[in-house]
Scaffold this active site. Structure first.
Site, PDB file in Angstrom:
ATOM      1  N   CYS A   1       0.776  -1.174   0.013  1.00  7.60           N
ATOM      2  CA  CYS A   1      -0.065  -0.070   0.217  1.00  7.60           C
ATOM      3  C   CYS A   1       0.708   0.984  -0.022  1.00  7.60           C
ATOM      4  O   CYS A   1       1.579   1.452  -0.838  1.00  7.60           O
ATOM      5  CB  CYS A   1      -0.886  -0.032   0.989  1.00  7.60           C
ATOM      6  SG  CYS A   1      -2.398   0.959   0.999  1.00  7.60           S
TER       7      CYS A   1
ATOM      8  N   HIS B   1      -3.434  -5.510   0.995  1.00  7.30           N
ATOM      9  CA  HIS B   1      -2.900  -5.571   2.293  1.00  7.30           C
ATOM     10  C   HIS B   1      -2.823  -7.246   2.764  1.00  7.30           C
ATOM     11  O   HIS B   1      -3.787  -7.646   3.318  1.00  7.30           O
ATOM     12  CB  HIS B   1      -3.406  -5.178   3.475  1.00  7.30           C
ATOM     13  CG  HIS B   1      -3.355  -3.664   3.377  1.00  7.30           C
ATOM     14  ND1 HIS B   1      -2.417  -2.743   4.200  1.00  7.30           N
ATOM     15  CD2 HIS B   1      -4.057  -2.524   2.866  1.00  7.30           C
ATOM     16  CE1 HIS B   1      -2.372  -1.469   4.029  1.00  7.30           C
ATOM     17  NE2 HIS B   1      -3.307  -1.439   3.371  1.00  7.30           N
TER      18      HIS B   1
ATOM     19  N   GLU C   1      -0.934  -8.808   5.046  1.00  7.32           N
ATOM     20  CA  GLU C   1      -0.779  -8.738   6.381  1.00  7.32           C
ATOM     21  C   GLU C   1      -2.371  -8.671   7.112  1.00  7.32           C
ATOM     22  O   GLU C   1      -2.469  -9.244   8.299  1.00  7.32           O
ATOM     23  CB  GLU C   1      -0.056  -7.727   7.040  1.00  7.32           C
ATOM     24  CG  GLU C   1      -0.533  -6.385   7.276  1.00  7.32           C
ATOM     25  CD  GLU C   1      -0.596  -5.576   5.821  1.00  7.32           C
ATOM     26  OE1 GLU C   1      -1.026  -4.241   6.225  1.00  7.32           O
ATOM     27  OE2 GLU C   1      -0.316  -6.043   4.857  1.00  7.32           O
TER      28      GLU C   1
END
EC number: 6.3.5.3
Length: 227
Positions: A85, A202, A204
Site C-alpha cells: 500500500c 494488504h 498482512e
C-alpha cells in the site's frame, strides 16, 4: 532471520506486519527510519499507512528518507523487499519498481475486500500459489491506481513482472472488478529483480485467522521464509 519493518512518520501498518510475520514463524522488528537499516536484516517491509500525511504525493517524502538508500542497496544485493500500500507507493517513488500509484478513479478512499488473480507464481511473493489462483484480501487506499507508460507496461507484461491483477471471484479480469482504475487491473508487480515486490492490497490483514478468518494473504509474506 529478522525482517526489518520500516516505520516512517505516519506509518500505521507496521505493527500489523510484524504480528503477521511472527504468526508465520518469521522474526520481524520495527525499525525507525532515522536509525538506518540494521546490518543483519534479512528482509525489508515498507508498510502501509500515510507517511508524512501523503504530503506532495503518497510516498514521495518517505522515498527520500536516507534509509531508502540502505534499502536500495540491500535490494540490489538480493535482500527481499516488499512494499504494501503506502509501501508500494514508496517503492515506486524510490525507483525500486516502475510506474506510479495515483488517485483512485473514484477519487475516494476505498476500503474493501477484493479478488486477485495470481499472474506469475514463480516469484518469492507468489510461490505459495499456483498461476491463475484467485485470492481475496483487502484494500485500503485513496491513491491506488497504478499508472505506467505504454512501453513500460508492455515490458512489464513481456518480462512476466505482474504479480496480481484485480479480478472477479471467478478469476475474470474485467473493468467491473477493477476497484481503482489501475492500468491493466494491475495490483502488484516486481522490480527489475523478483526479490523486490510491491502491491496495493494488504496481505498482512489476511494472514491472522483470528482477525477476520481470511488467511489468503499469508502466501505473500511467506516470501520472506524462502531459502
Amino acid at each position: 532471520m529478522t525482517v526489518a519493518v520500516i516505520q516512517f512518520g505516519g506509518s500505521n501498518c507496521d505493527r500489523d506486519a510484524v504480528a503477521a510475520l511472527e504468526h508465520l514463524g518469521i522474526d520481524a522488528e520495527r525499525v525507525w527510519h532515522e536509525d538506518g537499516l540494521p546490518a543483519d536484516a534479512t528482509g525489508v517491509v515498507l508498510p502501509g499507512g500515510f507517511s508524512y500525511g501523503d504530503y506532495l504525493r503518497a510516498g514521495a517524502m518517505a522515498a527520500r528518507s536516507p534509509i531508502m538508500n540502505d534499502v536500495r542497496e540491500a535490494a540490489a544485493e538480493g535482500t527481499p523487499v516488499l512494499g504494501v500500500c503506502n509501501g508500494a507507493q514508496i517503492g515506486c517513488e524510490s525507483s525500486l519498481t516502475e510506474g506510479a500509484f495515483t488517485t483512485n478513479e473514484s477519487a475516494r478512499f476505498q476500503c474493501e475486500y477484493v479478488h486477485l488473480r495470481v499472474e506469475n507464481a514463480d516469484t518469492p511473493w507468489t510461490a505459495a500459489y499456483d498461476e491463475g489462483d484467485v485470492i481475496e484480501i483487502p484494500i485500503a487506499h485513496g491513491e491506488g491506481r497504478f499508472e505506467i507508460s505504454d512501453d513500460r507496461y508492455d515490458r512489464l507484461v513481456a518480462e512476466d513482472r505482474v504479480l496480481f491483477r484485480y479480478c472477479d471471484a471467478a478469476g475474470n479480469v474485467t473493468e467491473a472488478a477493477n476497484p481503482n482504475g489501475s492500468r491493466g487491473n494491475v495490483a502488484g508487480i516486481t522490480g527489475e529483480e523478483e526479490n523486490v515486490g510491491v502491491l496495493m492490497p494488504h496481505p498482512e490483514r489476511a494472514t491472522l485467522p483470528d482477525l477476520n478468518g481470511s488467511t489468503d494473504g499469508a502466501g505473500v509474506l511467506r516470501g520472506f521464509a524462502r531459502d
